[in-house]
Design a protein around this motif. Structure first.
Motif, PDB file in Angstrom:
ATOM      1  N   SER A   1      13.349 -30.932 -25.306  1.00  0.00           N
ATOM      2  CA  SER A   1      12.975 -29.885 -26.268  1.00  0.00           C
ATOM      3  C   SER A   1      12.058 -28.858 -25.612  1.00  0.00           C
ATOM      4  O   SER A   1      12.208 -27.653 -25.844  1.00  0.00           O
ATOM      5  N   VAL A   2      11.121 -29.322 -24.796  1.00  0.00           N
ATOM      6  CA  VAL A   2      10.220 -28.379 -24.119  1.00  0.00           C
ATOM      7  C   VAL A   2      11.034 -27.473 -23.185  1.00  0.00           C
ATOM      8  O   VAL A   2      10.844 -26.255 -23.156  1.00  0.00           O
TER       9      VAL A   2
ATOM     10  N   GLY B   1      13.005 -24.876 -25.209  1.00  0.00           N
ATOM     11  CA  GLY B   1      12.154 -23.771 -25.648  1.00  0.00           C
ATOM     12  C   GLY B   1      11.804 -22.850 -24.495  1.00  0.00           C
ATOM     13  O   GLY B   1      11.866 -21.618 -24.623  1.00  0.00           O
TER      14      GLY B   1
ATOM     15  N   GLY C   1       8.491 -29.251 -30.052  1.00  0.00           N
ATOM     16  CA  GLY C   1       8.659 -29.288 -28.595  1.00  0.00           C
ATOM     17  C   GLY C   1       9.209 -27.964 -28.075  1.00  0.00           C
ATOM     18  O   GLY C   1       8.726 -27.417 -27.076  1.00  0.00           O
ATOM     19  N   MET C   2      10.211 -27.444 -28.767  1.00  0.00           N
ATOM     20  CA  MET C   2      10.788 -26.157 -28.345  1.00  0.00           C
ATOM     21  C   MET C   2       9.775 -25.026 -28.501  1.00  0.00           C
ATOM     22  O   MET C   2       9.679 -24.137 -27.651  1.00  0.00           O
TER      23      MET C   2
ATOM     24  N   ILE D   1       6.564 -25.253 -28.320  1.00  0.00           N
ATOM     25  CA  ILE D   1       5.564 -25.382 -27.265  1.00  0.00           C
ATOM     26  C   ILE D   1       6.140 -24.951 -25.912  1.00  0.00           C
ATOM     27  O   ILE D   1       5.482 -24.244 -25.142  1.00  0.00           O
ATOM     28  N   GLY D   2       7.380 -25.332 -25.641  1.00  0.00           N
ATOM     29  CA  GLY D   2       8.024 -24.916 -24.385  1.00  0.00           C
ATOM     30  C   GLY D   2       8.148 -23.405 -24.300  1.00  0.00           C
ATOM     31  O   GLY D   2       7.869 -22.796 -23.266  1.00  0.00           O
ATOM     32  N   ALA D   3       8.560 -22.797 -25.410  1.00  0.00           N
ATOM     33  CA  ALA D   3       8.748 -21.340 -25.421  1.00  0.00           C
ATOM     34  C   ALA D   3       7.400 -20.622 -25.297  1.00  0.00           C
ATOM     35  O   ALA D   3       7.274 -19.641 -24.562  1.00  0.00           O
TER      36      ALA D   3
ATOM     37  N   TRP E   1       4.635 -21.788 -23.988  1.00  0.00           N
ATOM     38  CA  TRP E   1       4.142 -22.005 -22.616  1.00  0.00           C
ATOM     39  C   TRP E   1       4.738 -20.966 -21.680  1.00  0.00           C
ATOM     40  O   TRP E   1       4.102 -20.479 -20.750  1.00  0.00           O
ATOM     41  N   ASN E   2       5.990 -20.609 -21.971  1.00  0.00           N
ATOM     42  CA  ASN E   2       6.721 -19.676 -21.114  1.00  0.00           C
ATOM     43  C   ASN E   2       6.566 -18.234 -21.585  1.00  0.00           C
ATOM     44  O   ASN E   2       7.315 -17.358 -21.171  1.00  0.00           O
ATOM     45  N   GLY E   3       5.616 -17.989 -22.516  1.00  0.00           N
ATOM     46  CA  GLY E   3       5.270 -16.609 -22.836  1.00  0.00           C
ATOM     47  C   GLY E   3       5.990 -15.956 -23.992  1.00  0.00           C
ATOM     48  O   GLY E   3       5.812 -14.766 -24.222  1.00  0.00           O
ATOM     49  N   ALA E   4       6.809 -16.718 -24.733  1.00  0.00           N
ATOM     50  CA  ALA E   4       7.424 -16.138 -25.927  1.00  0.00           C
ATOM     51  C   ALA E   4       6.587 -16.521 -27.143  1.00  0.00           C
ATOM     52  O   ALA E   4       5.979 -17.585 -27.170  1.00  0.00           O
TER      53      ALA E   4
ATOM     54  N   ILE F   1      -1.858 -24.690 -25.411  1.00  0.00           N
ATOM     55  CA  ILE F   1      -0.643 -23.894 -25.522  1.00  0.00           C
ATOM     56  C   ILE F   1      -0.583 -23.302 -26.926  1.00  0.00           C
ATOM     57  O   ILE F   1      -0.756 -24.020 -27.903  1.00  0.00           O
TER      58      ILE F   1
ATOM     59  N   THR G   1      -1.064 -18.102 -16.811  1.00  0.00           N
ATOM     60  CA  THR G   1       0.020 -17.331 -16.206  1.00  0.00           C
ATOM     61  C   THR G   1       1.325 -17.852 -16.774  1.00  0.00           C
ATOM     62  O   THR G   1       1.433 -19.037 -17.103  1.00  0.00           O
ATOM     63  N   TYR G   2       2.287 -16.971 -16.904  1.00  0.00           N
ATOM     64  CA  TYR G   2       3.628 -17.430 -17.282  1.00  0.00           C
ATOM     65  C   TYR G   2       4.333 -17.902 -16.010  1.00  0.00           C
ATOM     66  O   TYR G   2       4.121 -17.338 -14.933  1.00  0.00           O
ATOM     67  N   PRO G   3       5.189 -18.903 -16.135  1.00  0.00           N
ATOM     68  CA  PRO G   3       5.974 -19.332 -14.976  1.00  0.00           C
ATOM     69  C   PRO G   3       6.769 -18.159 -14.393  1.00  0.00           C
ATOM     70  O   PRO G   3       7.225 -17.293 -15.124  1.00  0.00           O
TER      71      PRO G   3
ATOM     72  N   THR H   1       0.964 -28.149 -16.077  1.00  0.00           N
ATOM     73  CA  THR H   1       0.563 -28.397 -17.462  1.00  0.00           C
ATOM     74  C   THR H   1       0.769 -29.871 -17.777  1.00  0.00           C
ATOM     75  O   THR H   1       1.829 -30.418 -17.509  1.00  0.00           O
TER      76      THR H   1
END
Lengths: 351, 611
Positions: free
Chosen positions: A92-93, A96, B274-275, B277-279, B281-284, B310, B435-437, B448
């Motif tokens: 899921s991470v 996203g 989860g999605m 947090i992933g998004a 983390w990646n700046g969206a 995050i 920083t964004y990846p 992270t």
């Protein structure tokens, strides 16, 4: 593992790849896994694959769950952002993160406890969504960090180090990925770097959901007689269906293949996969035949390895969602905010 | 004497869900609003698709009291299953409108109400042959009849029909015809209007009528959210669906038609967060919408996002718990579960909007707050705000406003920076730079993790390092207090020893209750809390009063617990006023509870008694 950190400086004559990087540029912290752990071989294969593909390390996002396998992203690609998430939730991470920026390379690292037990649901759903990623399962059939319990990929009838026989049926992630529509499915062995490196390269070049199930023997808890994930057992039962060469568009084809022995597959990004057949009847472009073959071999106790299925024209989640070409995380206020005039119209419609 | 009132009464429609009554009822409410008379409509519905009882209540309130009132002055009883109970719930001298096609069971009527029988089924059967048409037009005929009984401006209804079926023009005439059927029947057979009447007014002004979930979704669009991951759950689903609807309208590239957003219906709430947090983390800018059970499932990830810092935005449209509870009934019962979500020492930022307009404001601001503080932010709606149309001020946006993306280093910044450590407190506000990846080939990458880490994001189990990190997270929440919406205080005209603290959907009922209490001689200072962690003003407010009532919609006085816990207040000074049966809180309830408490305490001062 080694307790001696490698010196930072290196010999000027170390080989460099197309972007002038040496293998050292793809390394990271020293591994804290057990000496001889299969996972360290996989980390080395990832380093080799990225070096050969001449990937800029910072363009890779490496994401993992929890467990021995999920610790490994700390041990390769030190210049990449890493994300060690929660148990079983790497998919899921990663999904996203991928939605936020479609331009990076997403490397998901997980284990059999992480993906087949606690995270089976997320594993399955990331496959069926077609997330563009390389999903590596470092599969040893055992829980290492908690000292030797069976995982869900342990074969029925296999024996634990303490002598307990597993009575539960095994989950086969490769079979599941095929059924769920993954467009690149491979299985390999941590002890066969020659097979694993090209598979990782091909998976990274692939434009959809790519699963690599890597049998990775656990030296500490699952390398004894009676285990079906030990080094000896896997070597004895490894049934490789093909050997793979990955040719990037710019590389001249230097290897001559005898006609009929090679299947050539061109992926969306122009990379050419040349598969030297080891089994005459096996066609990795046929999903149904692959599923059938794998089930038959499994019934005979064989571990089939190689590139098992590929759909070279795969599309990913972004294509399904029809998202814009620019990464979503780079869209500015003007592209995102409809502004006050639009809001006034909405207000008017609500009176 | 039949009840008589102008622009101040409650109508309740008792229906069967799935019968198509909702749109007719909503049109009726909107027509009253178009007459310049404030309305407060509420849905009362079951967790079911078809066949169970639903009610639609419209409080007509010239005075602008938008909370539920309680009681019913006019019952439109269209559901045989609940008929007897519906009749019982009518106020004395109130009105019953029912379908008189079939005889009602003897003994189910009351002598103290006024009964108006409309032969709706018979009229439909005579007019229409298609069963679906018979069902749908029955609702419209009923609205037509009510327009005559209540002296409604009929032109407003006709206009609304025209707007509703714009583009499907051939449906306009039959609907208008059905309205006339009902109206003509009522005019012919009853003395119209009855005691309850509508009269054109000017009390609506430029206000709008919309649902909180739609407003929050629009807030997410305006706030720049590009990733939404969600799992369907009542009463939050219409928030994610609203986001999809507004994105379709506003977020497609005009040239290519491609989407400037991504929406994923995840496999569960764990994957949703989860999605997100992933998004993030990646700046969206990313969010999810859920309700209590979803918050329970998200706990582990929420603690991760807190500890790894995050940003994530979670809209929690609260419903009655615990467990599955009452999925279609309202409560404010997730406060503690969100404020302290996850294991270990955690604390989260909550925004507490009172109505759709504030849900829009906070919905947009939540993304700035999350980016600025690098932590999860909850926007706490509830079913009462989220799924009911509420009259509120128009939504507003300042075109000069720019998104605050917080402390993010670009490649150029990294080139200039002498040093980078993800969790270093460079500015003294306890917020590090991120920083964004993929930003820079050699600088700014970090790892992270949810494990304990040092200021450079390296794994560490050193006690001092851990404590330093945990203390910094506490300090970060101090920073938060000054950027979150401050509480709003309204002082009584005269000095008083008593105050009230409340929040969210309690607001309209509380405002009305304080008027009622004021007329009874109880004056109260009011404070509406709008965020957690609490602003210093909350402590000051409590210090200014001998006793403070904390009014909320849960059993365990969750806001009161948070105040006691976070501000170190003596619990004796905070009197809990709790409403948690799943219905909307009313001014009658609040004024009764607070009034009763004050009456028992009302000790005449000694000098007054002896003088």
């Amino acid at each position: 593992m080694t307790y001696l950190a490698k010196p930072k400086f290196h010999h000027p004559s170390l080989p460099k790849n197309a972007i002038g990087f040496t293998r050292r540029d793809y390394e990271a912290s020293t591994s804290t896994l057990c000496a001889g752990c299969g996972h360290d071989s996989i980390s080395a294969a990832i380093i080799e694959a990225c070096f050969e593909l001449a990937i800029e390390p910072h363009r890779v996002a490496k994401i993992s769950g929890i467990g021995c396998s999920s610790k490994t992203p700390d041990y390769f690609l030190g210049a990449s952002h890493g994300f060690n998430s929660v148990h079983g939730r790497m998919p899921s991470v990663l999904t996203g993160a991928n939605l936020a920026n479609r331009d990076l390379i997403y490397l998901g690292v997980s284990g059999d406890g992480d993906s087949a037990s606690i995270g089976l649901g997320q594993f399955a759903h990331s496959m069926r969504r077609g997330v563009n990623m390389t999903y590596i399962v470092e599969n040893n059939g055992v829980y290492g960090l908690t000292k030797g319990q069976f995982s869900a990929t342990a074969d029925r009838g296999s024996k634990s180090k303490k002598g307990v026989v597993n009575t539960d049926n095994a989950i086969d992630l490769v079979a599941m990925a095929l059924q769920l529509g993954a467009s690149f499915v491979a299985r390999s062995f941590s002890g066969d770097k020659g097979q694993l490196v090209p598979i990782i390269k091909a998976a990274i070049e692939h434009g959809g959901a790519a699963l690599i199930d890597v049998i990775s023997p656990c030296i500490a808890f699952n390398n004894h007689p009676g285990s079906t994930k030990s080094l000896d057992y896997v070597r004895a039962h490894n049934e490789a269906v093909n050997r793979l060469d990955v040719l990037l568009g710019r590389e001249p084809i230097t290897v001559d293949y005898a006609p009929g022995e090679v299947v050539s597959v061109t992926q969306h990004d122009g990379s050419v996969l040349r598969l030297r057949k080891l089994n005459d009847d096996y066609d990795p472009r046929d999903r149904l035949a692959a599923m059938d073959f794998l089930q038959q071999q499994a019934a005979e106790g064989q571990i089939v390895t190689g590139l098992l299925f590929i759909d070279p024209d795969a599309e990913d989640l972004h294509a399904n969602l029809n998202t814009v070409r620019a990464p979503l995380n780079q869209l500015g206020d003007a592209a995102l905010c409809p502004g006050s005039a639009a809001l006034d119209k909405i207000n008017a419609s609500l009176r | 004497m039949p009840l008589a009132a102008v622009n101040d009464f409650v109508i309740r429609f008792a229906n069967v869900n799935g019968s198509g009554s909702a749109s007719a009822n909503e049109m009726f409410a909107r027509a009253i609003m178009r007459m310049g008379v404030p309305v407060a409509p509420r849905n009362v519905f079951p967790s079911n698709i078809q066949g169970l009882p639903t009610w639609y209540e419209i409080r007509v309130t010239e005075a602008g009291h938008l909370g539920a009132r309680g009681g019913t002055d006019l019952m439109v009883a269209m559901n045989p299953q609940t008929f007897a109970a519906d009749v019982q719930s009518i106020e004395p001298d109130g009105y019953l409108v029912y379908d008189s096609t079939r005889a009602i069971p003897p003994g189910s009527l009351r002598a103290d109400i006024n009964v108006i029988g409309l032969p709706l089924t018979a009229m439909c059967n005579a007019e229409y042959s298609d069963p679906r048409q018979r069902q749908l037009f029955k609702n419209i005929i009923c609205v037509g009849a009510l327009s005559a009984l209540l002296d409604m401006d009929f032109a407003e209804l006709e206009k609304l029909i025209g707007e509703q079926y714009q583009g499907k023009d051939k449906l306009i005439a039959p609907n208008v015809h059905a309205l006339h059927l009902g109206r003509d029947h009522a005019l012919k057979n009853f003395a119209c209007p009855i005691g309850l009447r509508l009269k054109r007014s000017d009390k609506v002004g430029n206000r709008i009528l919309l649902e909180g979930n739609a407003a929050a979704a629009l807030g997410a669009v305006y706030g720049g959210a590009t990733v939404c991951a969600w799992y369907p759950i009542t009463p939050s689903s219409s928030l994610a669906e609203g986001f999809a609807r507004y994105c379709k309208r506003f977020r497609h590239d005009p040239d290519t038609g491609a989407a400037r957003y991504a929406i994923v219906q995840a496999e569960d709430e764990i994957a949703s967060i989860g999605m997100v947090i992933g998004a993030a983390w990646n700046g969206a800018r990313a969010f999810t919408a859920t309700s209590g059970p979803g918050i329970s499932l998200m706990q582990e990830f929420l603690g991760f996002a807190y500890f790894a810092e995050i940003p994530a935005v979670v809209f929690d449209v609260q419903r009655a718990g615990p467990s599955t509870g009452m999925p279609t009934r309202t409560q404010q019962c997730d406060l503690i579960n969100t404020a302290y979500a996850s294991h270990g020492d955690t604390k989260h930022v909550l925004l507490l909007p009172e109505d759709p307009a504030e849900a829009f404001d906070f919905g947009a601001a939540a993304f700035d707050v999350a980016d600025r503080l690098q932590t999860p932010v909850f926007v706490m709606l509830d079913l009462d705000i989220g799924m009911n149309h509420r009259l509120c001020r128009p939504l507003a946006w300042d075109d000069n406003r720019r998104y605050d993306r917080g402390k993010v280093l670009s490649a150029e910044d990294l080139e200039k920076a002498r040093d980078f450590g993800r969790y270093m407190d460079v500015d003294g506000d306890a917020i590090g730079y991120r920083t964004y990846p993929g930003t820079h080939p050699a600088k700014g990458s970090f790892f992270t993790r949810g494990t304990s880490h040092d200021a450079r994001a390296r794994y560490s189990e050193a006690g001092a390092t851990y404590v330093e990190g945990m203390q910094r997270l506490l300090r970060k929440l101090e920073t938060a207090k000054n950027i979150l919406p401050p509480p709003l205080r309204i002082n009584a005209p005269a000095a008083t020893r008593y105050g009230v603290i409340y929040y969210g959907s309690t607001a309209p009922a509380m405002t009305e209750a304080s008027e009622i209490l004021g007329r009874a001689g109880h004056s109260l200072d009011l404070m509406r809390v709008r965020a957690f962690p609490f602003h210093q003003d909350v402590a000051n407010f409590i210090a200014d009063h001998d006793a403070v009532f904390v009014v909320e919609q849960n059993r365990d006085a969750q806001l009161r617990s948070l105040i006691v816990n976070e501000l170190n207040i003596d619990p004796v000074r905070l009197v809990p006023i709790l409403h948690y049966d799943g219905t909307s809180i009313t001014a009658r309830f609040i004024s009764g509870a607070i009034g009763g408490w004050l009456d028992t305490l009302k000790v005449t001062p000694l000098r007054k008694a002896v003088s």
